[in-house]
Motif scaffolding. Structure first.
Motif, short mmCIF file in Angstrom:
data_model
loop_
_atom_site.label_atom_id
_atom_site.label_comp_id
_atom_site.label_asym_id
_atom_site.label_seq_id
_atom_site.Cartn_x
_atom_site.Cartn_y
_atom_site.Cartn_z
N GLU A 294 0.85 -1.31 0.05
CA GLU A 294 -0.24 0.10 0.00
C GLU A 294 0.86 1.34 -0.10
O GLU A 294 0.19 2.28 -0.23
CB GLU A 294 -0.97 0.03 1.20
N ASN B 206 -3.06 4.83 -2.44
CA ASN B 206 -4.41 5.39 -2.76
C ASN B 206 -4.88 6.23 -2.19
O ASN B 206 -5.89 7.03 -2.49
CB ASN B 206 -5.29 4.29 -3.06
N ARG B 207 -4.19 7.01 -1.16
CA ARG B 207 -4.83 8.24 -0.57
C ARG B 207 -3.53 9.39 -0.88
O ARG B 207 -3.67 10.42 -0.16
CB ARG B 207 -5.08 8.11 0.82
C1 LIG Z 1 -7.25 2.15 -0.49
O1 LIG Z 1 -6.96 0.74 -0.28
C2 LIG Z 1 -7.26 0.09 1.06
C3 LIG Z 1 -6.62 -1.32 0.92
O2 LIG Z 1 -6.30 -1.75 -0.47
C4 LIG Z 1 -8.70 -0.02 0.77
O3 LIG Z 1 -9.27 -0.62 1.87
C5 LIG Z 1 -9.47 1.37 0.71
O4 LIG Z 1 -10.62 1.35 0.68
C6 LIG Z 1 -8.65 2.13 -0.41
N1 LIG Z 1 -9.51 3.57 -0.17
C7 LIG Z 1 -9.63 4.39 -1.16
C8 LIG Z 1 -9.99 5.74 -0.93
O5 LIG Z 1 -9.51 3.72 -2.31
#
Ligand SMILES: *[C@@H]1O[C@H](CO)[C@@H](O)[C@H](O)[C@H]1NC(C)=O
Ligand SMILES: *[C@@H]1O[C@H](CO)[C@@H](O)[C@H](O)[C@H]1NC(C)=O
Ligand SMILES: *[C@@H]1O[C@H](CO)[C@@H](O)[C@H](O)[C@H]1NC(C)=O
Ligand SMILES: *[C@@H]1O[C@H](CO)[C@@H](O)[C@H](O)[C@H]1NC(C)=O
Ligand SMILES: *[C@@H]1O[C@H](CO)[C@@H](O)[C@H](O)[C@H]1NC(C)=O
Length: 562
Positions: A103, A296-297
């Motif tokens: 991640e 992803n953030r």
């Molecule tokens: C980011 O990734 C995590 C784990 O892979 C996931 O649980 C989460 O929902 C994702 N968040 C977004 C904002 O996409």
């Protein structure tokens, strides 16, 4: 390393690994309940003991009464458990830590896998223990743990350009304070339903990276990226307010989890005086922004080519989970194309310094390292506009447009349309769909202390005004032989999208052969939209002490849905 430490901590207290062991059937159930009983007794005993030892009013929030006996007891158990932990670790890491590290994987690395993991022969030691007065129904403990370990961790990395490298992480030195919360307290054995643990404070973290059978310096950029990934993973995946929850008794513990409490709106306006990283031409800067460095953030801006004073004018939103401890971090890099980007500098702002619902305009100084602040080199500054909106509240920007009496019948009809469309969405999310239109009147009153450009110690200044998004331009007249010109000229711009446009004023010196730029001043329209009218003095960036006196006025026209 954070994940390893997390496991060690859990293990040391017989918690993380009790569960881990149970899941992977590495330990018989009898040992497990013995250990749980000891832990439960220990936790309760600590609270009662400490209450006897100290009157409640003399508790500081972080009581470091080194109870040698208890620490000895814990360390003794940890030493005994260590070989088992070591044995279980590689399996646990493969199954649960690889995805965690994934991640935080930077773009330059295409994949990573653990190929070897031994925690070494040296067990961590507990060096401090404290019981915090938590809420009723919970026991809160803080433990300081120190590990000067000799582990061997090998991560197989494949880079974006297809290079495969086994990277060894060794010589780990770590000191940190972990927080453990035992809650809810219940009558049933072992007297608590779940344990939350989190790294409360990282005091020290050192490690060495080595390419197995090679020198890490042979691959510039990669080493920094890996180190950054490891530090991000530790800083984020187990550092407070992020917590791991280990259910002990069956039950629903979702209320212990970290939950979103609001949205942070960030406008990345510009940067100035960035360190130039390129030998030919100038840096090609871009910014990375995050509250939590999860891949992803993390938001990435556009790259602005060949510019050390880039203007981005980009807008990002972030989920906020804990205003009192979380920060917004911004890192600026020089884009090197296919090679690893070169780091220019970073900055951080504490969310608790933001007033909810109120826009804050800041210039942040870039530094090399946010923790070791003995960097004297000027790396530049970055200009941001921030607005934190807790869920359930409307931002000032929205309430500003609410009074219906301002609107014409047509607008009211339009607004009703918007409202009826939006009934299901939280108020907060409406802003994005709204376009704020109006006329911006800019009066360039005067300037002061402009730099001299001719040998007589004078300049012939004029100002060029530009709306960044709509590209409308205009300019003042040239005033001869002055460093403190008074123009007093007003310019009107019809602005189609006030929340996303920028006003840029550039001060030039007119000369026979063209013009020389002295400096500039860039601003968002947020303040004028909120205040409708104001007069203020703005520094001219690029000059030592030049200032512009401006009067700004906003005449709203219409707010429509996109
Ligand atoms: C980011 O990734 C995590 C784990 O892979 C996931 O649980 C989460 O929902 C994702 N968040 C977004 C904002 O996409
Ligand atoms: C936010 O910044 C403060 C001060 O620099 C630091 O003590 C704190 O640990 C940071 N918070 C997080 C969640 O990293
Ligand atoms: C300013 O100087 C230029 C040439 O240096 C001249 O042509 C112009 O008329 C002057 N303007 C004023 C207002 O004096
Ligand atoms: C600017 O012009 C306005 C009227 O157009 C006048 O009232 C004001 O005094 C002038 N200001 C300066 C600094 O000359
Ligand atoms: C520039 O400003 C002047 C004075 O306000 C105005 O008359 C003129 O139309 C403007 N030009 C443009 C291209 O907007």
């Amino acid at each position: 390393m954070g994940f390893v430490l997390g496991f060690i901590l859990g293990a040391a207290l017989g918690l993380g690994l009790i569960v881990g062991f149970a899941r992977y059937q590495h330990i018989r159930s009898k040992n497990r309940s013995d250990l749980a009983a000891t832990i439960a007794a220990f936790a309760r005993m600590t609270v009662q003991d400490s209450r006897k030892l100290l009157p409640p009013e003399s508790y500081p929030s972080w009581v470091v009464f080194t109870q040698r006996q208890k620490l000895t007891w814990l360390n003794h158990h940890l030493d005994k458990l260590w070989p088992y932990i070591n044995e279980a670790a590689s399996e646990l890491i493969r199954s649960s830590v690889e995805p965690t590290l994934e991640e935080y994987r930077p773009a330059i690395i295409a994949s990573l896998k653990f190929s070897k993991l031994t925690l070494g022969t040296v067990a961590p030691q507990f060096t401090g223990i404290a019981v915090i007065d938590g809420d009723v129904g919970e026991i809160v403990m803080e433990l300081e743990l120190q590990w000067d370990g000799n582990p061997s961790i090998i991560i197989d990395i494949e880079t974006r350009v297809g290079v495969k490298l086994p990277i060894q992480v060794k010589n780990i030195g770590f000191t940190g304070v972990f927080r453990l919360m035992f809650k809810p307290l219940v009558d049933e054995f072992p007297c608590f339903g779940a344990v939350c643990y989190s790294l409360r404070q990282k005091k020290n973290l050192d490690f060495t990276l080595k390419v197995v059978g090679g020198e890490i310096t042979a691959i510039p950029g990669i080493s920094d990226s890996i180190e950054e990934m490891i530090r991000d993973a530790i800083e984020d995946s187990i550092t407070w307010p992020v917590r791991k929850i280990v259910p002990i008794l069956p039950g629903d513990y979702s209320d212990l989890e970290l939950k979103p409490v609001g949205i942070l709106d960030v406008k990345l306006v510009e940067a100035k005086e960035l360190t130039n990283k390129d030998f030919i031409g100038k840096s090609d800067p871009y910014a990375e922004l995050f509250i939590r460095p999860l891949r992803n953030r993390t938001k990435t801006s556009k790259t602005i080519n060949n510019q050390i004073n880039p203007i981005w004018n980009e807008h990002f939103e972030f989920i906020v989970e804990d205003v009192s401890t979380q920060n917004l971090t911004i890192r600026i890099y020089d884009d090197e194309g296919i090679q690893a980007s070169e780091f220019i500098g970073c900055a951080r702002i504490l969310l608790k310094d933001l007033q909810p619902g109120k826009v804050k305009d800041v210039w942040l100084k870039l530094v090399k390292d946010l923790e070791i602040q003995r960097d004297t080199k000027n790396r530049g500054q970055v200009h941001l506009e921030l607005l934190y909106c807790p869920f359930g509240s409307e931002s000032a920007l929205l309430t500003r447009f609410n009074p219906d009496f301002r609107l014409t019948d047509l607008e009211k009809a339009l607004k009703q349309d918007i409202d009826s469309d939006d009934t299901e969405k939280p108020a907060l999310h409406r802003k994005r769909d709204v376009i704020v239109r109006g006329v911006l009147s800019v009066t360039v009153i005067s300037a002061e202390d402009l730099p001299a450009t001719d040998f007589m110690g004078k300049s012939d200044p004029f100002v060029v005004l530009e709306m960044k998004k709509s590209k409308q331009k205009n300019k003042t007249r040239v005033l001869n032989d002055t460093l403190n010109p008074v123009w007093n000229q007003t310019f009107d711009f019809v602005v189609e999208d006030g929340l996303h446009d920028l006003l840029m004023l550039e001060v030039y010196d007119h000369d026979t052969f063209g013009k020389d730029k002295m400096g500039r001043c860039v601003m968002t329209l947020t303040r004028v939209i909120l205040e409708e009218e104001f007069t203020d003095v703005f520094p001219v960036d690029g000059t030592p002490s030049g200032k512009l006196n401006l009067h700004l006025k906003w005449t709203p026209q219409l707010i429509v849905k996109e």
